[in-house]
Design an enzyme around this catalytic site. Structure first.
Site, PDB file in Angstrom:
ATOM      1  N   VAL A 131       0.842  -1.253   0.051  1.00 32.75           N
ATOM      2  CA  VAL A 131      -0.183   0.049  -0.040  1.00 32.75           C
ATOM      3  C   VAL A 131       0.879   0.946   0.148  1.00 32.75           C
ATOM      4  O   VAL A 131       1.679   1.520   0.959  1.00 32.75           O
ATOM      5  CB  VAL A 131      -1.043   0.068   1.135  1.00 32.75           C
ATOM      6  CG1 VAL A 131      -1.755   1.321   1.439  1.00 32.75           C
ATOM      7  CG2 VAL A 131      -1.741  -1.313   1.187  1.00 32.75           C
ATOM      8  N   LYS A 204      -5.769  -1.322  -2.619  1.00 35.33           N
ATOM      9  CA  LYS A 204      -4.957  -0.739  -1.603  1.00 35.33           C
ATOM     10  C   LYS A 204      -5.961  -0.268  -0.453  1.00 35.33           C
ATOM     11  O   LYS A 204      -5.767  -0.551   0.803  1.00 35.33           O
ATOM     12  CB  LYS A 204      -4.006   0.340  -1.811  1.00 35.33           C
ATOM     13  CG  LYS A 204      -2.823  -0.116  -2.688  1.00 35.33           C
ATOM     14  CD  LYS A 204      -2.450   0.995  -3.588  1.00 35.33           C
ATOM     15  CE  LYS A 204      -1.092   0.499  -4.327  1.00 35.33           C
ATOM     16  NZ  LYS A 204      -0.751   1.541  -5.299  1.00 35.33           N
TER      17      LYS A 204
HETATM   18  N1  HSE Z   1       1.286   0.803  -9.926  1.00 33.13           N
HETATM   19  C1  HSE Z   1       1.424   1.190  -8.616  1.00 33.13           C
HETATM   20  C2  HSE Z   1       0.863   2.937  -8.549  1.00 33.13           C
HETATM   21  C3  HSE Z   1       2.700   0.848  -8.102  1.00 33.13           C
HETATM   22  O1  HSE Z   1       1.073   3.510  -9.682  1.00 33.13           O
HETATM   23  O2  HSE Z   1       0.756   3.367  -7.572  1.00 33.13           O
HETATM   24  C4  HSE Z   1       2.536   1.072  -6.427  1.00 33.13           C
HETATM   25  O3  HSE Z   1       1.820   0.123  -5.954  1.00 33.13           O
END
Ligand code: HSE
Ligand code: NAP
Length: 426
Positions: A131, A204
């Site tokens: 997260v 998240k």
């Molecule tokens: N792809 C995710 C982002 C990576 O852009 O936040 C971090 O979890």
């Protein structure tokens, strides 16, 4: 000196960062942990790919060589995806290894099983990087804020979309170019749909809500809307309203259930989250003892994410040194209901193209009134003889009432198009 050996599953953006950071800190390990951490094996998909600075003898494409290696005490899973990641983590825990993971996709759906297995085996299963990348948030929720009754967790938890929205807002960059740049910078998921459609942020939010409210919230409990429909026109209105548009994750523990959603929101520029730019993330928490607390930092990318993963590895190494792994496991001891999304209240910004003639505005207002939607303000600036662009901002209303009102508006001949529906933070 004791050598703690780790097996790294994955050597992509995050895995490479983890490998580098462990190397960068090797001189202080003995003093801070009392042991040296050494990467013994690394799992990759393509064993023949050239990897600068990596001894090819470390690489394997067979995860059993890591799970069955008795010297390896910590397995670091940074390969992503559901399978084989889940099987490898479960096998590693059952083989008595401690596990560190950055895999929010897996944890948001299978977190309970993974944590329960870790507890049964008396092993650590840590996932700080899952997260908000480099921002410490899981450990603060589980440990530092454990004395609180937390009712709100909200914030910007996807670096890719925050980067895209920032570039569109500040530089007038178009969506596709900004996404390409975010991919080049290593922020985006392997499939960037997960970022731009809000799925990554929803995972998240599920993880944070479960920990904050002590009740399991899974990915499918989170209402999700991405940023693909945000246009330059919406951004122009946001500027006119002294606001910005941000993809927010919002989780609240209310008397009649948990509310959890991810969606773009108009946010007044005075709100602290409005100034969170580029790939930065920020999470707001409200607890009955701590009051408001905010966590800010880089939410994605090689080294910020490695920072969180290596922090977990060091924590496990310390537990190993003191013989106390498996101390903190699943903290979901309640079974709270998750509220049906239609019952959640929000304020809305609605942009529509309508016939330019007397009575149209009154007819629209009547539809809103009949569906219990109260109007806060109306803006009509761009007109031509045939059509007018109408913007209506509402008071807070139940999502189901707004959906019904929009269905009715879409069926009216005098409304050519509902161009945007964006929630507004009030
Ligand atoms: N792809 C995710 C982002 C990576 O852009 O936040 C971090 O979890
Ligand atoms: P990535 O760059 O795509 O790297 C994935 C790595 O895992 C690659 O080395 C790949 O091998 C290996 N791999 C994938 N599937 C495999 C399989 N079936 N067998 C063996 N090896 C396999 O991904 P990433 O960006 O580092 O992300 C890794 C994890 O961290 C994901 O769960 C992601 O959600 C999470 N995360 C990422 C960030 C970020 O900013 N990128 C931030 C927080 C969390 P090859 O090298 O041979 O292809």
């Amino acid at each position: 000196m004791n050598n703690i050996k780790i097996g790294l599953l994955g050597l992509g953006t995050v895995g490479t960062g983890v490998y580098k950071l462990i190397g960068m800190r090797s001189d202080i390990m003995e003093k801070t942990i009392g042991a040296q951490i050494e990467v013994k094996r690394i799992l990759v998909h393509n064993i023949n790919k050239k990897r600068e600075g990596i001894d090819p003898a470390l690489l394997t494409d067979n995860w059993r060589e890591i799970v069955e290696d008795e010297e390896i005490q910590i397995v670091v899973e940074v390969m992503g995806g559901m399978e084989p990641a889940k099987t490898v983590i479960m096998e590693a825990l059952r083989a008595g290894k401690n596990v560190v993971s950055a895999n929010k996709d897996l944890i948001a759906e299978e977190g309970r099983e993974l944590l329960d297995t870790a507890q049964e085996e008396g092993r650590d299963f840590l996932f700080e990087a899952a997260v908000a990348g480099g921002i410490p948030i899981i450990r603060p929720l589980k440990q530092c804020l454990a004395g609180n009754d937390i009712d709100t967790v909200m914030g910007i938890v996807n670096g890719t979309t925050n980067y895209i929205l920032t570039k569109m807002f500040e530089d007038g960059m178009d969506f596709e170019d900004a996404l390409k740049k975010a991919q080049e910078l290593g922020y985006a998921e392997a499939d960037p749909t997960a970022d731009i459609e809000g799925l990554d942020a929803a995972r998240k939010v599920a993880i944070m809500a479960s920990i904050a409210f002590h009740s399991r919230v899974v990915f499918s409990d989170v209402y999700t809307q991405g940023i693909t429909k945000i246009t330059a026109r919406d951004i122009a209105y946001a500027k006119e309203f002294d606001s910005v548009i941000k993809l927010l994750g919002v989780a609240k523990n209310t008397e009649d259930g948990i509310e959890a959603g991810v969606y773009p929101m108009m946010l007044h520029k005075d709100h602290p989250l409005a100034s969170v730019r580029d790939s930065f993330n920020a999470v707001f928490i409200h607890g009955d003892a701590v009051d408001d607390a905010m966590f800010y930092g880089r939410g994605a990318g090689e080294m910020p994410t490695a920072s969180a993963v290596v922090g977990d590895v060091i924590d496990v190494a310390r537990d190993l040194q003191h013989g106390c792994t498996g101390r903190i496991s699943c903290t979901c001891y309640k079974e709270l209901p998750v509220k049906a999304w239609g019952e959640v209240k929000n304020a809305f910004f609605i942009r529509m193209q309508v016939r330019n003639q007397p009575g149209v505005l009154a007819a629209i207002a009547k539809v809103f009134g009949e569906h219990k939607v109260s109007i806060a303000r109306v803006v009509q600036e761009h007109t031509n003889p045939d059509a007018a662009e109408l913007v209506i901002v509402t008071e807070k209303v139940k999502e189901k009432y707004m959906e019904n009102a929009l269905d009715k508006l879409k069926s009216m001949d005098s409304i050519y198009e509902i161009s945007s529906v964006i929630r507004e933070y009030v």
